[in-house]
Each structure stands twice: as C-alpha cells, then as structure tokens.
Design a protein around this motif. Sequence first.
Motif, PDB file in Angstrom:
ATOM      1  N   PHE A   6      41.309  21.312  30.544  1.00 55.84           N
ATOM      2  CA  PHE A   6      40.719  20.193  29.807  1.00 55.84           C
ATOM      3  C   PHE A   6      40.146  20.609  28.460  1.00 55.84           C
ATOM      4  N   ARG A  66      34.484  13.144  32.730  1.00 53.98           N
ATOM      5  CA  ARG A  66      34.731  11.708  32.874  1.00 53.98           C
ATOM      6  C   ARG A  66      36.125  11.406  33.407  1.00 53.98           C
ATOM      7  N   ASN A  67      36.917  12.434  33.589  1.00 51.38           N
ATOM      8  CA  ASN A  67      38.272  12.268  34.101  1.00 51.38           C
ATOM      9  C   ASN A  67      38.239  12.274  35.629  1.00 51.38           C
ATOM     10  N   ARG A  68      38.848  11.284  36.256  1.00 50.29           N
ATOM     11  CA  ARG A  68      38.764  11.174  37.714  1.00 50.29           C
ATOM     12  C   ARG A  68      39.496  12.304  38.434  1.00 50.29           C
ATOM     13  N   LEU A  69      40.534  12.851  37.807  1.00 43.50           N
ATOM     14  CA  LEU A  69      41.213  13.999  38.411  1.00 43.50           C
ATOM     15  C   LEU A  69      40.265  15.195  38.459  1.00 43.50           C
ATOM     16  N   MET A  70      39.544  15.438  37.362  1.00 38.63           N
ATOM     17  CA  MET A  70      38.576  16.527  37.335  1.00 38.63           C
ATOM     18  C   MET A  70      37.457  16.269  38.334  1.00 38.63           C
ATOM     19  N   GLN A  71      37.023  15.031  38.415  1.00 41.48           N
ATOM     20  CA  GLN A  71      35.973  14.679  39.382  1.00 41.48           C
ATOM     21  C   GLN A  71      36.442  14.928  40.818  1.00 41.48           C
ATOM     22  N   GLY A  84      46.432  12.390  41.148  1.00 42.44           N
ATOM     23  CA  GLY A  84      46.360  12.273  39.689  1.00 42.44           C
ATOM     24  C   GLY A  84      47.356  11.280  39.141  1.00 42.44           C
ATOM     25  N   ARG A 135      46.429   7.820  37.217  1.00 42.87           N
ATOM     26  CA  ARG A 135      46.967   7.571  35.876  1.00 42.87           C
ATOM     27  C   ARG A 135      47.734   6.251  35.823  1.00 42.87           C
ATOM     28  N   ILE A 165      47.191  16.471  32.380  1.00 43.53           N
ATOM     29  CA  ILE A 165      46.071  16.831  31.491  1.00 43.53           C
ATOM     30  C   ILE A 165      46.519  16.900  30.043  1.00 43.53           C
ATOM     31  N   GLY A 192      35.907  17.655  30.899  1.00 43.92           N
ATOM     32  CA  GLY A 192      36.708  16.736  31.711  1.00 43.92           C
ATOM     33  C   GLY A 192      35.906  15.933  32.705  1.00 43.92           C
TER      34      GLY A 192
END
Length: 475
Positions: free
Chosen positions: A437, A392-397, A175, A179, A130, A390
């Motif tokens: 985030f 739009r972040n796939r980890l957050m999703q 994650g 990345r 992050i 966050g």
Amino acid sequence: MSSVPGIRREERWPTAAFLVWQIILQALVIARYFPVFSSAEGNYRKTFIDGFHISGFDPLTYCVVSSWATAFDVNRHPLLAFFCYPLYVLNRALMELTGINCAQFVVGAVLLVCSVWAFVLMFRICKELIGTSTFEAATLSAMLFSFAHVMLAAVCPDHFVMSLFALLLTLYVSGKMMRNGVPMRAWQTVALFLLTAGISLNNGLKIILAALFVNGKRFFRLKFILPAVILPAIGLALFGEWEHETFVAESVRVAKIKRSLVVRAERDSLRKMFNDTTSIANDSARTAAFTRFWRAHRQKQLKLRAMQPDRANAGEPISRKRFLNWTDMTTSRTETLKENFFGESLQLHRRYLLGDVMRNRPVIVCYDSVLNYIVEALLVMLFVLGAWMGRRNRLMQTALSFLALDVLLHLVFGFGINEVYIMTAHWAYVIPLGMAFILPRLAGWPRIVMRTLLAALTLWLAIWNGTLLIEYLYQ
C-alpha cells in the motif's frame, strides 16, 4: 509456464523463477532424509518423528501418507487427515510399484503446488487489488517466501503452507468481492471455512472475519449467518468430537492405564527392595517409612521430568484442562516479539540453528549481529507505515483482523507462544501486503528508492535464510 492453466502472461517469469527455487529447496530437504525415509517397511511414525528435525515442524503428514491414521491433533486439525487420504492411497500404490516409500515425493508435490499458487495469489493481490507494478508484486511475493518460517513451511511436511494457500485464496476472493461490490454467498463461506478450518481450526475464524468485511451488515442476517456460520461451526465441532471419541479417546485411556501400571510396578519393585533391606520390623512403621520414601522418589522424578525441554519450555498454562493446556501465561511477551514473532519468524538465528524447543533450543535466542535487528526494525516500520496508509482499505482491514486474531491467540493467551515462529505462515503475508500500500502513493524517484529497498530486503532475507537452511541440512 505458458501452458500452465490459470497462469497469466505477466505472472509467467516470476512464477517460473519461484518454481525453480522451490524445486531446489524441496530437492535438498528430500535428499537429506531420503536414505532413511524411503524404506517401505518398519514403524513409520517412529522413523519420521525420530528422524526429521527442522525447527519444530512435525513430519506427521509423512506418517499419515505412509499409514493412514488421524495422527494430527483432531481438535486443531479436524479434517486434515481426511484431506490426506487420497495421498495415502496414491502413496500405497507407488509403494507397491516401486518398493520404496514415496511419501516424501507425494507430500513434496502437494507442498510445491500450494507454495506456487500461494505465490501467484500474493502476486495477484498486490498487482490486481492494490495496484503495484509487476516487478513490485513479484518482489513482495518473493519477500513473503524469503521469510524464514515461510521458506521452511514450504518445504517441511507440515500443514502450514496449505493454510497459507487457503488464507491467501480467501483474501484474494474477498478482495475481488469488495472491489466489485459483490457479497460473499453462504456456500462460498462454507467452502472456504471447511477448507481452512479443516486444515487448522483457528484459521476458520478468519473466514468468518472475511465474510464480515465483505458483507458488512448483511453478515448478521439470519438467512446468511445461520447456514454460513452457525451450522458449519456446530457441524465441525460435532465432527471433531466424533473424531476424538472414535480415533483418540481409547488410545488416551489405554496410555493412562499403561502409565499407571508402570508406576504401580515400579512402586511394587521398590517396596520389595525396601522391605528386603530395611531393619524396621514393625509392619505399620515399615509401611509409613516406605510411603515417605516413595513420595520423595516420585517428587524427584517429577522434578526431573519438569526439567526436560518439552516441559521446561512450555510455560504455565491457564489450566491443565483440554484446550486450555495449550496456553502459556509466563513466557515473556516483549522478548517473544523481538526475538521470535518478528525475529525468528522472519530471520533465522544462527545460534541453536533450527533447533526445537521441545528438544534442544531455548525459547528465547538472541542474534549475534546488530544487522539482523536493523533488518527486523526496517521490516516492522515499513509494515506499520503501509498498514497506516492502507487503513481505510477493507482488504487491508481484513488482513489486519487476521493478524489481530493470531496476536490474540499467540501473544495474549499464549497458544504455542514458546515456538510462535512455527505459525508464521498463518500471518506473515500481512507484512508485504501492508508494504504494497506504500507503493501506489509514491511516484518518480521516491518510488524507485522504495522499490529498491524492498528488493534489497528480499534478497537479504533469501540469502540469509536460504544459506542457513542449507548449512543446517548438510552440516
């Protein structure tokens, strides 16, 4: 710490401080119960179940490590007893050498390892994936373990901190893959699934969600979904059924027979007493009168049983059938959210401190101070703000999808809703992860203020929950 394999330079001091804190808490819990639990003889299950009382955590791991059996619910924890078998072998060897039951130390060591590595994984997710600073990552990792029922999960002989480790490992691995643009392989998915679902079946679904977010459309290709998802799920389900039939079904059948024999014996005894004292001479009339008496007697007994905490606090399920009997359609969702899901999960209530809803605690307990509600509101607002930043972040999703699954199970269907805080370790990492985030979006004084606020919240939670835990253990 410099000699510990895998611990990086920037992780050493935060991890060392966390390790010391965990050792202190572990020592306090072990010392509290050691005089009784150290006996190498007797009925282990009765000793541990009757003697261990911290919230609703079950000391079944102590039972399994002392005398191996599939003591866990095989439907929800299909592989957990087998994961514990090497610990049982070790403990039996220690019992032979020392003459005492070392289950507390053996299980405590496992809890300590899982806790420390969960802390390290949370640190790495925040800093490496992050982009927070070392201090910020350490603060957010400490915040996770200052949450009331994560702090407890780390020192209680249940499975929750093992699940926390497995889920954070999944998020960290996922994650890094997202990345680096690397897909999750079928064998990796299977390994994570068997580890996580083996400990707690519902968390196995989170591995499937993680694979979906990592692989995207490739997830639905037959050459991946068949070996990575469908076959392991079927295999684990079949293993669970075999385990139930092999280790559980007969004992359930015997228990039902025993209950029916007890009821029958009571009925026969009451019938004799009724016949000896009644003035009704006619056989059919006497039988009819006793039938009415027996029905009234049984109804009274069932009403009294329904008033016992384990039944009264359970709520009304969708069905009494297998699996569905764990649901609850009547417990208030709004009160649960305020007082338990975002309440007791994160900050202990002083009233009914660490009580068990199956014994002596109401489902809903309110805080005595408005300060607790202010802290709760701050935590929720910061989490929502971070989750939005966050989004739009796939980890957050991925993390939010994990939370959504727990919300669906516990708050919609009501699985375990009467003590939903017990499952905190399954989802609470999403809160500091969301907050992480916020920090990269800030600079200068705004970032210093946010960092200070997060540190203050962490300190408050650690002091509040830690003090109450110690007070409960040694009151």
